[in-house]
Motif scaffolding. Structure first.
Motif, PDB file in Angstrom:
ATOM      1  N   ALA A  36      -3.313   3.039  -1.734  1.00 44.95           N
ATOM      2  CA  ALA A  36      -3.828   2.127  -2.748  1.00 44.95           C
ATOM      3  C   ALA A  36      -2.826   0.986  -2.922  1.00 44.95           C
ATOM      4  O   ALA A  36      -1.626   1.203  -2.874  1.00 44.95           O
ATOM      5  CB  ALA A  36      -4.008   2.860  -4.082  1.00 44.95           C
ATOM      6  N   VAL A  52      -5.146   7.941  -8.725  1.00 43.94           N
ATOM      7  CA  VAL A  52      -4.735   6.690  -8.089  1.00 43.94           C
ATOM      8  C   VAL A  52      -5.238   6.620  -6.650  1.00 43.94           C
ATOM      9  O   VAL A  52      -5.871   5.659  -6.240  1.00 43.94           O
ATOM     10  CB  VAL A  52      -3.200   6.532  -8.137  1.00 43.94           C
ATOM     11  N   ASP A  53      -4.951   7.645  -5.858  1.00 45.34           N
ATOM     12  CA  ASP A  53      -5.313   7.651  -4.447  1.00 45.34           C
ATOM     13  C   ASP A  53      -6.619   8.412  -4.233  1.00 45.34           C
ATOM     14  O   ASP A  53      -6.725   9.583  -4.586  1.00 45.34           O
ATOM     15  CB  ASP A  53      -4.215   8.308  -3.611  1.00 45.34           C
ATOM     16  N   THR A  54      -7.577   7.753  -3.624  1.00 46.61           N
ATOM     17  CA  THR A  54      -8.819   8.433  -3.299  1.00 46.61           C
ATOM     18  C   THR A  54      -8.619   9.286  -2.059  1.00 46.61           C
ATOM     19  O   THR A  54      -7.727   9.042  -1.255  1.00 46.61           O
ATOM     20  CB  THR A  54      -9.950   7.419  -3.050  1.00 46.61           C
ATOM     21  N   THR A  83       0.896   5.805  -1.199  1.00 46.41           N
ATOM     22  CA  THR A  83       0.240   6.976  -1.768  1.00 46.41           C
ATOM     23  C   THR A  83       1.163   7.593  -2.814  1.00 46.41           C
ATOM     24  O   THR A  83       2.386   7.559  -2.669  1.00 46.41           O
ATOM     25  CB  THR A  83      -0.074   8.035  -0.695  1.00 46.41           C
ATOM     26  N   GLN A 100      -5.940   8.236   0.833  1.00 48.18           N
ATOM     27  CA  GLN A 100      -5.957   6.842   1.238  1.00 48.18           C
ATOM     28  C   GLN A 100      -4.932   6.079   0.414  1.00 48.18           C
ATOM     29  O   GLN A 100      -4.723   6.374  -0.756  1.00 48.18           O
ATOM     30  CB  GLN A 100      -7.341   6.234   1.018  1.00 48.18           C
ATOM     31  N   MET A 153       0.857  -1.187   0.000  1.00 50.68           N
ATOM     32  CA  MET A 153       0.000   0.000   0.000  1.00 50.68           C
ATOM     33  C   MET A 153       0.892   1.236   0.000  1.00 50.68           C
ATOM     34  O   MET A 153       1.870   1.288   0.734  1.00 50.68           O
ATOM     35  CB  MET A 153      -0.879   0.032   1.253  1.00 50.68           C
TER      36      MET A 153
END
Length: 143
Positions: free
Chosen positions: A136, A120-122, A105, A134, A103
């Motif tokens: 990913a 890519v990252d919410t 960012t 968050q 995981m």
């Protein structure tokens, strides 16, 4: 999945005895305009960010980070607590090559509020003024 990743990183960190670092902050949001019930004028928040970098050898390392935010005035979920694992990865290097699994960012640039190129990252919208990216799941390779 995030709990499994976190366990995989905390257990080796205890074996290799690398230091764990973090921050515990307490802040208040003061809203100058009174909107009436159920809106509070003064909202207390507590944030906790804990992370660790682990070096297994010259070629292998790992890193993890946990973030938590709680609204002490709220009694009901999801407004009362938020927790995320934005980083938990293993990395290996050999010369100019690098491979990272887990995981993570990705920062695409610097923008005041939200980057339109960040696909890519919410963003976690737990609090409109305290947005967090968050993590990913990803595989990152450099040659």
């Amino acid at each position: 999945m995030k709990i499994i990743l976190l366990f995989c990183f905390i257990f080796p960190s205890l074996v290799f005895a690398d230091p764990i670092s973090g921050q515990l902050k307490s802040t208040n949001d003061d809203y100058p305009v009174h909107f009436g019930p159920p809106t509070e004028d003064l909202v207390p928040y507590v944030t906790l960010e804990v992370g660790q970098k682990i070096k297994f050898s010259r070629l292998w390392k790992a890193q993890w980070k946990v973030f938590g935010l709680t609204n002490l005035a709220s009694k009901y979920p999801p407004e009362n607590a938020y927790c995320d694992v934005p980083e938990a990865f293993v990395e290996t290097r050999s010369g100019t090559k690098r491979l990272r699994l887990g995981m993570n960012t990705v920062n695409w640039g610097v923008v005041d509020v939200s980057s339109p190129s960040d696909v890519v990252d919410t963003t976690a919208l737990f609090h409109p003024l305290r947005t967090r990216k968050q993590g990913a799941p990803m595989i990152e390779a450099q040659f």
